[in-house]
Write a protein that holds these residues in place. Sequence first.
Motif: not given
Length: 427
Positions: A401-410
């Motif tokens: 999901s978008d949240a999971e993608l943001n967390l991975r990038a962080k």
Amino acid sequence: MTQSPAPLPPPKRRRHLREAASLTQAQVAERMGVTGETVHAWESGRTTPRGRRREAYAKLLASLTKADMVTNTQEAAPPPQVTVCLTKKPNPRRAVSAPTPTPPTPTPITSAPITSAPIASTTRTPTTRTPATPAPASTPGPVAVAAHGPVPASETEPTPLTPLTPAQAFDALYAFCAPALVRQTYLLSGRRELARESVEQAFQLAWRRWPEVAVDRDPAGWVRAAAYEYALSPWHRFRPRYRHPEPPPADASDRALLDVLLTLPAPYRRTLLLYDGVGLDLPETAAETEASTPAAANRLLNAREAVAARLPELADPTALHRRLAELASAERLRAAKPTTVRAGSERRARFWTRAAIAFTVAIIGATALTVRTAPTRYEPPVPPGETVQGIPPRSAPGTLSDAELNLRAKLRSGILHGPQRLIPLAE
């Protein structure tokens, strides 16, 4: 109203009357118009004459019975005392009941008479030696007086004969039948080694079954049938030593006759050899070949026609018999010694006995091992897997999901910069 057949004495009595009259089987056969083998079969009880031959045979035995009664009456009368001067102590001989074998004449099945003798007297059954019957003690006899005084009674009386052992009886039968039987099987198979092997195998089988063969009415016929069956076995063609033909006879006429014999079917060849070679009667030939009398006669006629078609000079049965005898005698075929045959039979019997014992022990061992390793209780088999109800199936991972993608990038950006970077430090 049918007429009852003429009565005949028992077979042993028939032979006794003939021997008491000092007649041979050939002489009786000449009077009756049959072969010597037929008279031998009548005396052994294998066959019984019928019709006119039975009446003629009964009359002959009746006349011999009267002559035997007169002789017994004369012997019963006390003879006069006779003093005999002997220069040598008498040497009593054993009484051998077997008469001298005489060549029989085969019974003709066509209009042309066949007057021929067998190749060798192998069809005669060697009779068992029986001790001579001692005279009664009350019958007076001549007094034997030696040159220097009376001879003791124990020396003048014949010594009783000891019965033959099984080995001695077998050796006598082998010496009587084996030499001629090797030549017959050579005519039957056309191979010298196979002829010797067939005779050895037949006598080895006879030695293993000696209690059965010893009481047979015709031991020679028993062995001959076994040798013929072995020589005509079709399995010999698969043996490497018998795949190639042996060298033919040296004489051209012998080669031609042997080639004609080998082209005949095995039953025809055997019937021709038994009737025109050995000299058996047609019923005896049919019995030994396990066929009916008409079938044996048909085989014999066809075999004679086949031989006469290629060798016209042998159309006469007498000439055919003579040529068979010459062909059989041309090859120097010698049988093994009876002791060697008996030793081979005993060795083969020991081998098969040990093989049977080893096979039995192997079966017992396998059974014991199975019993020892078999389970002592029942264990049910594991059932196949089944679907369990009420639990949601486990889902496979899908897209982030978008949240999971943001967390991975962080996380990726944070671990690459700053002092918090995980690097190994040396202490």
